[in-house]
Structure formats: structure tokens, C-alpha cells
Motif scaffolding. Structure first.
Motif, PDB file in Angstrom:
ATOM      1  N   ARG A   1       0.468  -5.453  -6.947  1.00 65.15           N
ATOM      2  CA  ARG A   1       0.502  -5.161  -5.511  1.00 65.15           C
ATOM      3  C   ARG A   1      -0.715  -5.781  -4.829  1.00 65.15           C
ATOM      4  O   ARG A   1      -0.608  -6.362  -3.762  1.00 65.15           O
ATOM      5  CB  ARG A   1       0.482  -3.658  -5.258  1.00 65.15           C
ATOM      6  CG  ARG A   1       1.678  -2.917  -5.723  1.00 65.15           C
ATOM      7  CD  ARG A   1       1.410  -1.408  -5.605  1.00 65.15           C
ATOM      8  NE  ARG A   1       2.398  -0.636  -6.289  1.00 65.15           N
ATOM      9  CZ  ARG A   1       3.562  -0.282  -5.781  1.00 65.15           C
ATOM     10  NH1 ARG A   1       3.887  -0.653  -4.559  1.00 65.15           N
ATOM     11  NH2 ARG A   1       4.414   0.431  -6.482  1.00 65.15           N
ATOM     12  N   PHE A   2      -1.888  -5.609  -5.450  1.00 66.27           N
ATOM     13  CA  PHE A   2      -3.113  -6.141  -4.870  1.00 66.27           C
ATOM     14  C   PHE A   2      -3.087  -7.669  -4.834  1.00 66.27           C
ATOM     15  O   PHE A   2      -3.525  -8.273  -3.853  1.00 66.27           O
ATOM     16  CB  PHE A   2      -4.348  -5.653  -5.632  1.00 66.27           C
ATOM     17  CG  PHE A   2      -5.626  -6.207  -5.078  1.00 66.27           C
ATOM     18  CD1 PHE A   2      -6.127  -5.774  -3.862  1.00 66.27           C
ATOM     19  CD2 PHE A   2      -6.325  -7.185  -5.764  1.00 66.27           C
ATOM     20  CE1 PHE A   2      -7.302  -6.296  -3.340  1.00 66.27           C
ATOM     21  CE2 PHE A   2      -7.503  -7.707  -5.251  1.00 66.27           C
ATOM     22  CZ  PHE A   2      -7.986  -7.264  -4.044  1.00 66.27           C
TER      23      PHE A   2
ATOM     24  N   LEU B   1       0.834  -1.208   0.000  1.00 65.84           N
ATOM     25  CA  LEU B   1       0.000   0.000   0.000  1.00 65.84           C
ATOM     26  C   LEU B   1       0.866   1.253   0.000  1.00 65.84           C
ATOM     27  O   LEU B   1       0.681   2.155  -0.815  1.00 65.84           O
ATOM     28  CB  LEU B   1      -0.888   0.054   1.250  1.00 65.84           C
ATOM     29  CG  LEU B   1      -2.069  -0.867   1.362  1.00 65.84           C
ATOM     30  CD1 LEU B   1      -2.690  -0.737   2.740  1.00 65.84           C
ATOM     31  CD2 LEU B   1      -3.093  -0.529   0.296  1.00 65.84           C
ATOM     32  N   ALA B   2       1.774   1.306   0.960  1.00 67.98           N
ATOM     33  CA  ALA B   2       2.534   2.525   1.228  1.00 67.98           C
ATOM     34  C   ALA B   2       3.384   2.992   0.054  1.00 67.98           C
ATOM     35  O   ALA B   2       3.690   4.182  -0.043  1.00 67.98           O
ATOM     36  CB  ALA B   2       3.403   2.325   2.463  1.00 67.98           C
ATOM     37  N   THR B   3       3.757   2.097  -0.817  1.00 67.12           N
ATOM     38  CA  THR B   3       4.598   2.478  -1.960  1.00 67.12           C
ATOM     39  C   THR B   3       3.789   2.653  -3.248  1.00 67.12           C
ATOM     40  O   THR B   3       4.372   2.885  -4.306  1.00 67.12           O
ATOM     41  CB  THR B   3       5.704   1.423  -2.184  1.00 67.12           C
ATOM     42  OG1 THR B   3       5.101   0.152  -2.413  1.00 67.12           O
ATOM     43  CG2 THR B   3       6.645   1.350  -0.982  1.00 67.12           C
ATOM     44  N   CYS B   4       2.477   2.552  -3.152  1.00 64.67           N
ATOM     45  CA  CYS B   4       1.619   2.659  -4.336  1.00 64.67           C
ATOM     46  C   CYS B   4       1.402   4.125  -4.706  1.00 64.67           C
ATOM     47  O   CYS B   4       1.113   4.954  -3.834  1.00 64.67           O
ATOM     48  CB  CYS B   4       0.273   1.992  -4.040  1.00 64.67           C
ATOM     49  SG  CYS B   4      -0.787   1.882  -5.499  1.00 64.67           S
ATOM     50  N   PRO B   5       1.515   4.481  -5.974  1.00 62.04           N
ATOM     51  CA  PRO B   5       1.233   5.855  -6.385  1.00 62.04           C
ATOM     52  C   PRO B   5      -0.184   6.268  -5.988  1.00 62.04           C
ATOM     53  O   PRO B   5      -1.137   5.520  -6.187  1.00 62.04           O
ATOM     54  CB  PRO B   5       1.374   5.813  -7.911  1.00 62.04           C
ATOM     55  CG  PRO B   5       2.260   4.638  -8.185  1.00 62.04           C
ATOM     56  CD  PRO B   5       1.924   3.637  -7.111  1.00 62.04           C
ATOM     57  N   GLY B   6      -0.293   7.434  -5.372  1.00 64.59           N
ATOM     58  CA  GLY B   6      -1.586   7.946  -4.945  1.00 64.59           C
ATOM     59  C   GLY B   6      -1.939   7.604  -3.510  1.00 64.59           C
ATOM     60  O   GLY B   6      -2.944   8.082  -2.982  1.00 64.59           O
TER      61      GLY B   6
ATOM     62  N   ALA C   1      -6.616   6.195  -7.692  1.00 68.11           N
ATOM     63  CA  ALA C   1      -5.393   5.743  -7.019  1.00 68.11           C
ATOM     64  C   ALA C   1      -5.623   4.379  -6.377  1.00 68.11           C
ATOM     65  O   ALA C   1      -4.748   3.513  -6.416  1.00 68.11           O
ATOM     66  CB  ALA C   1      -4.950   6.772  -5.983  1.00 68.11           C
ATOM     67  N   HIS C   2      -6.816   4.174  -5.820  1.00 68.51           N
ATOM     68  CA  HIS C   2      -7.117   2.875  -5.221  1.00 68.51           C
ATOM     69  C   HIS C   2      -7.485   1.843  -6.279  1.00 68.51           C
ATOM     70  O   HIS C   2      -6.900   0.763  -6.339  1.00 68.51           O
ATOM     71  CB  HIS C   2      -8.249   2.993  -4.187  1.00 68.51           C
ATOM     72  CG  HIS C   2      -8.610   1.685  -3.583  1.00 68.51           C
ATOM     73  ND1 HIS C   2      -9.901   1.283  -3.414  1.00 68.51           N
ATOM     74  CD2 HIS C   2      -7.840   0.656  -3.128  1.00 68.51           C
ATOM     75  CE1 HIS C   2      -9.922   0.082  -2.868  1.00 68.51           C
ATOM     76  NE2 HIS C   2      -8.682  -0.320  -2.689  1.00 68.51           N
ATOM     77  N   LEU C   3      -8.464   2.188  -7.115  1.00 67.11           N
ATOM     78  CA  LEU C   3      -9.008   1.192  -8.047  1.00 67.11           C
ATOM     79  C   LEU C   3      -8.061   0.832  -9.186  1.00 67.11           C
ATOM     80  O   LEU C   3      -8.010  -0.328  -9.595  1.00 67.11           O
ATOM     81  CB  LEU C   3     -10.336   1.685  -8.614  1.00 67.11           C
ATOM     82  CG  LEU C   3     -11.450   1.906  -7.588  1.00 67.11           C
ATOM     83  CD1 LEU C   3     -12.711   2.391  -8.271  1.00 67.11           C
ATOM     84  CD2 LEU C   3     -11.705   0.644  -6.776  1.00 67.11           C
ATOM     85  N   VAL C   4      -7.323   1.805  -9.696  1.00 69.03           N
ATOM     86  CA  VAL C   4      -6.430   1.554 -10.834  1.00 69.03           C
ATOM     87  C   VAL C   4      -5.008   1.253 -10.361  1.00 69.03           C
ATOM     88  O   VAL C   4      -4.456   0.194 -10.668  1.00 69.03           O
ATOM     89  CB  VAL C   4      -6.432   2.751 -11.816  1.00 69.03           C
ATOM     90  CG1 VAL C   4      -5.436   2.529 -12.939  1.00 69.03           C
ATOM     91  CG2 VAL C   4      -7.840   2.985 -12.360  1.00 69.03           C
ATOM     92  N   ASN C   5      -4.448   2.170  -9.574  1.00 70.79           N
ATOM     93  CA  ASN C   5      -3.042   2.023  -9.175  1.00 70.79           C
ATOM     94  C   ASN C   5      -2.804   0.839  -8.248  1.00 70.79           C
ATOM     95  O   ASN C   5      -1.759   0.201  -8.315  1.00 70.79           O
ATOM     96  CB  ASN C   5      -2.543   3.290  -8.494  1.00 70.79           C
ATOM     97  CG  ASN C   5      -2.560   4.496  -9.394  1.00 70.79           C
ATOM     98  OD1 ASN C   5      -2.854   4.413 -10.583  1.00 70.79           O
ATOM     99  ND2 ASN C   5      -2.268   5.654  -8.829  1.00 70.79           N
ATOM    100  N   PHE C   6      -3.767   0.572  -7.352  1.00 70.28           N
ATOM    101  CA  PHE C   6      -3.572  -0.542  -6.416  1.00 70.28           C
ATOM    102  C   PHE C   6      -4.326  -1.788  -6.844  1.00 70.28           C
ATOM    103  O   PHE C   6      -3.729  -2.825  -7.126  1.00 70.28           O
ATOM    104  CB  PHE C   6      -3.968  -0.130  -4.991  1.00 70.28           C
ATOM    105  CG  PHE C   6      -3.737  -1.226  -3.989  1.00 70.28           C
ATOM    106  CD1 PHE C   6      -2.455  -1.643  -3.687  1.00 70.28           C
ATOM    107  CD2 PHE C   6      -4.801  -1.846  -3.365  1.00 70.28           C
ATOM    108  CE1 PHE C   6      -2.235  -2.668  -2.771  1.00 70.28           C
ATOM    109  CE2 PHE C   6      -4.597  -2.869  -2.449  1.00 70.28           C
ATOM    110  CZ  PHE C   6      -3.307  -3.277  -2.153  1.00 70.28           C
ATOM    111  N   ARG C   7      -5.639  -1.701  -6.920  1.00 70.05           N
ATOM    112  CA  ARG C   7      -6.450  -2.900  -7.215  1.00 70.05           C
ATOM    113  C   ARG C   7      -6.133  -3.479  -8.590  1.00 70.05           C
ATOM    114  O   ARG C   7      -6.249  -4.685  -8.787  1.00 70.05           O
ATOM    115  CB  ARG C   7      -7.944  -2.577  -7.136  1.00 70.05           C
ATOM    116  CG  ARG C   7      -8.469  -2.230  -5.762  1.00 70.05           C
ATOM    117  CD  ARG C   7      -8.649  -3.386  -4.821  1.00 70.05           C
ATOM    118  NE  ARG C   7      -9.497  -4.456  -5.241  1.00 70.05           N
ATOM    119  CZ  ARG C   7     -10.739  -4.657  -4.848  1.00 70.05           C
ATOM    120  NH1 ARG C   7     -11.325  -3.826  -4.032  1.00 70.05           N
ATOM    121  NH2 ARG C   7     -11.411  -5.696  -5.271  1.00 70.05           N
ATOM    122  N   GLY C   8      -5.724  -2.646  -9.525  1.00 71.28           N
ATOM    123  CA  GLY C   8      -5.416  -3.121 -10.864  1.00 71.28           C
ATOM    124  C   GLY C   8      -3.970  -3.535 -11.047  1.00 71.28           C
ATOM    125  O   GLY C   8      -3.506  -3.682 -12.174  1.00 71.28           O
ATOM    126  N   SER C   9      -3.258  -3.733  -9.946  1.00 67.59           N
ATOM    127  CA  SER C   9      -1.825  -4.024 -10.047  1.00 67.59           C
ATOM    128  C   SER C   9      -1.459  -5.347  -9.366  1.00 67.59           C
ATOM    129  O   SER C   9      -2.268  -5.943  -8.656  1.00 67.59           O
ATOM    130  CB  SER C   9      -1.023  -2.891  -9.385  1.00 67.59           C
ATOM    131  OG  SER C   9      -1.124  -2.984  -7.970  1.00 67.59           O
TER     132      SER C   9
END
Length: 107
Positions: free
Chosen positions: A82-83, A40-45, A72-80
Motif C-alpha cells: 500500500r505504501f 490508507l482507508a482500507t489499511c488494518p488499524g 498500524a502505521h509502521l507495520v500495516n501501512f509503511r511495511g506494505s
């Protein structure tokens, strides 16, 4: 301040996620969270995160994550990936699927 309907600009968005953990697995869940919070902490946004634990219901955890915007949540994190790593580490402990919603501050 308002958040546009598309969630791409505007006010920060607060993700509120509720995790009901299998009883007896709470400490393992907490350790797993600590091991993947950097996803989470290193995710853009990403802006901030806070994991809390229920007092009356110690198997319930609430995660509060502030994002720059909904994308930032739906694309940068959930779509990566990382998730994928996040869910693999934590999903083993879920008693049921987590609930997630997004909220914004009142003006």
C-alpha cells in the motif's frame, strides 16, 4: 491513558505528515491524493484521515491520519505494498522529502 514504548497497544496515534509540493503542481498532487487515499482507508488499524492545505503557503499540505496504534502505521501501512503505491502516486510532486511524526492526545 498512555502509549507503551513499543507502540503496539494503548491510545490511538496521530500521524502528522507535512508535504511541500512543487509550486504549480498543487492540483495534480491533490488529485493524486484523492486517487490513493483508499490505500490508507482500507489499511488494518486505520481510523481516519484528513488532508489540509496551507492558506499562507498553498504549496504546503498537512496530512493527519489517526491509527489504532503506532504499529498500524509502521507495520500495516509503511511495511506494505500500500505504501509503495501511495508513495509512487504522490512522490512525483514533493519539493523535498516529507516530514512525519507521531503524536498522542494528552490525558
Amino acid at each position: 491513558m498512555t502509549v507503551p514504548e513499543d507502540g503496539t497497544q494503548g491510545s490511538p496515534v496521530l500521524e502528522v505528515a507535512r508535504f511541500d509540493v512543487v509550486p504549480g503542481e498543487e492540483e495534480k498532487f491533490a488529485d493524486a491524493y484523492r486517487s490513493v487515499v483508499t490505500e490508507l482507508a482500507t489499511c488494518p488499524g486505520f481510523r481516519s484521515a484528513r488532508m489540509t492545505r496551507g492558506v499562507e503557503a498553498p504549496s504546503r499540505f498537512i496530512l493527519l491520519v489517526e491509527w489504532e496504534n503506532l504499529d498500524a502505521h509502521l507495520v500495516n501501512f509503511r511495511g506494505s505494498d500500500r505504501f509503495t503505491r501511495w508513495r509512487a502516486a504522490l512522490g512525483l510532486f514533493f519539493a523535498q522529502p516529507p516530514s512525519v511524526e507521531h503524536v498522542t492526545d494528552l490525558p
